[in-house]
Write an enzyme that holds these catalytic residues in place. Structure first.
Site, PDB file in Angstrom:
ATOM      1  N   ASP A  92      49.104  41.455  30.231  1.00 32.42           N
ATOM      2  CA  ASP A  92      48.014  40.587  30.688  1.00 32.42           C
ATOM      3  C   ASP A  92      46.734  40.945  29.935  1.00 32.42           C
ATOM      4  O   ASP A  92      46.647  41.993  29.297  1.00 32.42           O
ATOM      5  CB  ASP A  92      47.789  40.779  32.197  1.00 32.42           C
ATOM      6  CG  ASP A  92      47.006  39.638  32.836  1.00 32.42           C
ATOM      7  OD1 ASP A  92      46.658  38.665  32.130  1.00 32.42           O
ATOM      8  OD2 ASP A  92      46.716  39.729  34.038  1.00 32.42           O
ATOM      9  N   LYS A  93      45.778  40.038  30.006  1.00 32.92           N
ATOM     10  CA  LYS A  93      44.438  40.370  29.512  1.00 32.92           C
ATOM     11  C   LYS A  93      43.447  39.985  30.600  1.00 32.92           C
ATOM     12  O   LYS A  93      43.725  39.136  31.449  1.00 32.92           O
ATOM     13  CB  LYS A  93      44.138  39.678  28.184  1.00 32.92           C
ATOM     14  CG  LYS A  93      43.634  38.237  28.260  1.00 32.92           C
ATOM     15  CD  LYS A  93      42.130  38.104  28.202  1.00 32.92           C
ATOM     16  CE  LYS A  93      41.773  36.734  28.783  1.00 32.92           C
ATOM     17  NZ  LYS A  93      40.409  36.353  28.755  1.00 32.92           N
ATOM     18  N   HIS A  94      42.309  40.638  30.570  1.00 38.32           N
ATOM     19  CA  HIS A  94      41.273  40.321  31.555  1.00 38.32           C
ATOM     20  C   HIS A  94      39.939  40.355  30.843  1.00 38.32           C
ATOM     21  O   HIS A  94      39.695  41.228  30.022  1.00 38.32           O
ATOM     22  CB  HIS A  94      41.302  41.363  32.682  1.00 38.32           C
ATOM     23  CG  HIS A  94      40.420  41.012  33.840  1.00 38.32           C
ATOM     24  ND1 HIS A  94      40.828  40.162  34.842  1.00 38.32           N
ATOM     25  CD2 HIS A  94      39.164  41.381  34.144  1.00 38.32           C
ATOM     26  CE1 HIS A  94      39.848  40.029  35.720  1.00 38.32           C
ATOM     27  NE2 HIS A  94      38.824  40.760  35.317  1.00 38.32           N
ATOM     28  N   SER A  95      39.102  39.388  31.151  1.00 38.47           N
ATOM     29  CA  SER A  95      37.783  39.361  30.532  1.00 38.47           C
ATOM     30  C   SER A  95      36.745  39.759  31.577  1.00 38.47           C
ATOM     31  O   SER A  95      36.917  39.467  32.767  1.00 38.47           O
ATOM     32  CB  SER A  95      37.516  37.945  30.008  1.00 38.47           C
ATOM     33  OG  SER A  95      36.152  37.644  30.065  1.00 38.47           O
ATOM     34  N   LYS A 137      43.370  45.431  40.715  1.00 39.51           N
ATOM     35  CA  LYS A 137      44.088  44.145  40.747  1.00 39.51           C
ATOM     36  C   LYS A 137      45.171  44.113  39.673  1.00 39.51           C
ATOM     37  O   LYS A 137      46.265  43.603  39.886  1.00 39.51           O
ATOM     38  CB  LYS A 137      43.106  42.984  40.528  1.00 39.51           C
ATOM     39  CG  LYS A 137      42.255  42.722  41.759  1.00 39.51           C
ATOM     40  CD  LYS A 137      41.205  41.657  41.514  1.00 39.51           C
ATOM     41  CE  LYS A 137      40.075  42.177  40.679  1.00 39.51           C
ATOM     42  NZ  LYS A 137      38.779  41.566  40.891  1.00 39.51           N
ATOM     43  N   LYS A 138      44.864  44.653  38.509  1.00 39.38           N
ATOM     44  CA  LYS A 138      45.840  44.618  37.409  1.00 39.38           C
ATOM     45  C   LYS A 138      46.997  45.562  37.686  1.00 39.38           C
ATOM     46  O   LYS A 138      48.137  45.254  37.375  1.00 39.38           O
ATOM     47  CB  LYS A 138      45.147  44.974  36.084  1.00 39.38           C
ATOM     48  CG  LYS A 138      44.097  43.956  35.682  1.00 39.38           C
ATOM     49  CD  LYS A 138      44.724  42.596  35.422  1.00 39.38           C
ATOM     50  CE  LYS A 138      43.760  41.464  35.473  1.00 39.38           C
ATOM     51  NZ  LYS A 138      44.377  40.135  35.334  1.00 39.38           N
ATOM     52  N   SER A 147      37.552  47.848  40.431  1.00 41.12           N
ATOM     53  CA  SER A 147      37.805  46.496  40.926  1.00 41.12           C
ATOM     54  C   SER A 147      38.815  45.781  40.020  1.00 41.12           C
ATOM     55  O   SER A 147      39.817  45.233  40.484  1.00 41.12           O
ATOM     56  CB  SER A 147      36.472  45.731  40.962  1.00 41.12           C
ATOM     57  OG  SER A 147      36.679  44.365  41.124  1.00 41.12           O
ATOM     58  N   ARG A 194      29.767  43.671  47.532  1.00 41.25           N
ATOM     59  CA  ARG A 194      28.950  43.994  46.341  1.00 41.25           C
ATOM     60  C   ARG A 194      28.191  42.765  45.852  1.00 41.25           C
ATOM     61  O   ARG A 194      27.046  42.852  45.421  1.00 41.25           O
ATOM     62  CB  ARG A 194      29.856  44.510  45.218  1.00 41.25           C
ATOM     63  CG  ARG A 194      30.383  45.914  45.478  1.00 41.25           C
ATOM     64  CD  ARG A 194      31.488  46.253  44.498  1.00 41.25           C
ATOM     65  NE  ARG A 194      31.065  46.130  43.122  1.00 41.25           N
ATOM     66  CZ  ARG A 194      31.849  45.730  42.126  1.00 41.25           C
ATOM     67  NH1 ARG A 194      33.111  45.401  42.357  1.00 41.25           N
ATOM     68  NH2 ARG A 194      31.390  45.653  40.902  1.00 41.25           N
ATOM     69  N   THR A 207      38.546  31.149  35.157  1.00 41.57           N
ATOM     70  CA  THR A 207      39.782  30.484  34.710  1.00 41.57           C
ATOM     71  C   THR A 207      40.397  29.647  35.837  1.00 41.57           C
ATOM     72  O   THR A 207      40.898  28.552  35.621  1.00 41.57           O
ATOM     73  CB  THR A 207      40.783  31.565  34.234  1.00 41.57           C
ATOM     74  OG1 THR A 207      40.176  32.266  33.165  1.00 41.57           O
ATOM     75  CG2 THR A 207      42.089  30.953  33.757  1.00 41.57           C
TER      76      THR A 207
HETATM   77  N1  URA Z   1      35.425  41.279  37.656  1.00 37.85           N
HETATM   78  C1  URA Z   1      36.064  41.911  38.674  1.00 37.85           C
HETATM   79  O1  URA Z   1      37.204  41.623  38.992  1.00 37.85           O
HETATM   80  N2  URA Z   1      35.391  42.877  39.332  1.00 37.85           N
HETATM   81  C2  URA Z   1      34.138  43.247  39.023  1.00 37.85           C
HETATM   82  O2  URA Z   1      33.620  44.147  39.648  1.00 37.85           O
HETATM   83  C3  URA Z   1      33.481  42.570  37.963  1.00 37.85           C
HETATM   84  C4  URA Z   1      34.155  41.581  37.278  1.00 37.85           C
END
Ligand code: URA
Length: 438
Positions: A82-85, A189-190, A185, A170, A122
């Site tokens: 996966d990728k995450h931005s 999730k990843k 965070s 937050r 997305t």
């Molecule tokens: N994206 C996230 O999932 N968490 C953050 O804290 C900031 C960006």
């Protein structure tokens, strides 16, 4: 253990132990820790920071707060990647990258987010497609990943619920921009998604959450190190966000832009560079390429042959969208009733762009939220955004505004004019600025 004593220790600068963090996060998940206590700890972490060991403990505790997917049972014939931005403007890379990697033999279970602040999400873009189900149950999600190679869906309450709760707190207590909190965070999730490799796209520049390069570097290093400690091979690319990545910003307009990129109807070099760089890293992490050159060549071939477009079409249709979306995208994507060119009075070149302000113009049009419960308007947005260095003037607009009303269009045009600085041509920097990782 007592929550306020943990908060006090962090407030006074101590490093928290694994057991203290686990206790606090368990309380956050089951309601024993109050919102006020979670906000106080988040603010203490914001000011005092965390060591890498603490951040790894926080990531582990948040990952374990819910289900952790195990893809071994799905018996996939390729790596789960996966990728995450970290979030940007005009960043529709996921829609192109996930199917391209799937076409190269990777499996991409992409859990994506909604827009946050000035950045687009997305999930919001995909929901502009009629019928697309971004919240399938786990069985359907798994089946689509297995049969198509990729599925892009939204965060479910089952994965990393502690992050869901802490994130919401937050967001409204000015504690988003903390490197250890962002790291935990994202990675919780990843890790809960059961990945074998992750590529992070850490944005830098005027449209990024971490605008200064030194902060983007620190975030990239934190992500790479904490992920490695958690056993998740991760590489971070720092990419430029001193201008919107694509020439479109908004939901349906970015989806259309991504479809044009996939089909080859129109490909912009900056988007292509980011897709190819991230894709090559994913293939390398997954053992699907021997080196980055081979990875780049494979991603380019997947785009040029139409294989990536085909995977995208299969994903959309498997998740309830129209089977002929890529043949007739304009038929299915909503279009705003009013268009207006944002035109400068004098001719010149684009010297600088406040990309954050461009993102906020989309939010003001209704394409993003100012409160979590807001419904967005998928049709509104901006297209034909002029890039750094482009000649502009009375006959050459800065952007085309797509709005619900004449008033909204005029207001957006004013915002765009203010976001652009004209003068000597600004030079666009490298789109992939740096690589951080093994
Ligand atoms: N994206 C996230 O999932 N968490 C953050 O804290 C900031 C960006």
């Amino acid at each position: 253990m007592i929550p306020q004593e943990i908060i006090r220790r962090k407030r006074d600068g101590a490093a928290l132990g694994e057991a203290e963090i686990a206790f606090f996060i368990a309380g956050l998940t089951n309601g024993a820790v109050t919102e006020g206590q979670a906000a106080a700890l988040a603010m203490a972490i914001f000011f005092r920071g965390m060591t890498r060991t603490e951040c790894a403990s926080l990531t582990r505790a948040m990952t374990g707060s819910g289900r952790v997917l195990d893809w071994r049972r799905a018996d996939l014939p390729g790596p789960v990647l996966d990728k995450h931005s970290t979030g940007g403007v005009g960043d529709n890379v996921s829609l192109i990258l996930a199917p391209a990697v799937a076409a190269c033999g990777g499996f991409v279970p992409m859990i994506s987010g909604r827009g946050l602040g000035h950045t687009g999400g997305t999930l919001d873009k995909l929901e502009s497609i009629q019928g697309y189900d971004a919240a399938p149950d786990e069985a359907r999600f798994t089946a689509v990943v297995k049969s198509v190679g990729c599925a892009i869906i939204g965060q479910t309450g089952a994965l990393a619920p502690a992050d869901g709760r802490l994130y919401a707190i937050r967001d409204v207590t000015a504690t988003v921009e903390s490197i250890p909190l962002i790291t935990a965070s994202i990675l919780s999730k990843k890790l809960a998604a059961g990945l074998q490799g992750l590529v992070m796209d850490v944005k830098t520049g005027s449209g990024a959450f971490m605008a200064a390069l030194k902060d983007s570097r620190a975030l990239a290093a934190s992500l790479a190190e904490v992920a490695a400690a958690a056993g998740l091979p991760t590489v971070s690319l720092i990419t430029d966000m001193n201008e919107p990545l694509a020439s479109a910003a908004g939901n349906a307009v970015e989806t259309l832009h991504a479809i044009d990129h996939l089909t080859g109807a129109k490909r912009e070099p900056r988007v292509q560079a980011v897709v190819v760089a991230l894709g090559a890293e994913m293939l390398l992490l997954g053992g699907l390429a021997r080196d980055l050159d081979e990875g780049r060549a494979r991603i380019e071939a997947a785009l040029d042959s139409g294989a990536a477009a085909e995977r995208f079409a299969q994903m959309v249709s498997a998740l309830g969208g129209p089977a002929d979306l890529i043949e007739r995208p304009r038929h299915y994507l909503p279009q705003a009733p009013v268009t207006l060119a944002a035109t400068p009075l004098r001719a010149g070149h684009v010297r600088a762009i406040d990309a954050r302000a461009v993102g906020l113009a989309v939010v003001a049009l209704g394409g993003g939220r100012t409160r979590p419960q807001d419904r967005i308007d998928p049709a509104v947005g901006l297209t034909n955004l002029a890039g750094l260095g482009a000649p502009v003037g009375p006959g050459q607009p800065l952007a085309l505004v797509h709005a619900r009303s004449e008033d909204a269009a005029r207001e957006a045009a004013v915002r765009i004019l203010a976001a652009y600085e004209l003068g000597e041509p600004g030079v666009a920097g490298l789109v992939v600025v740096e690589r951080v990782g093994a």
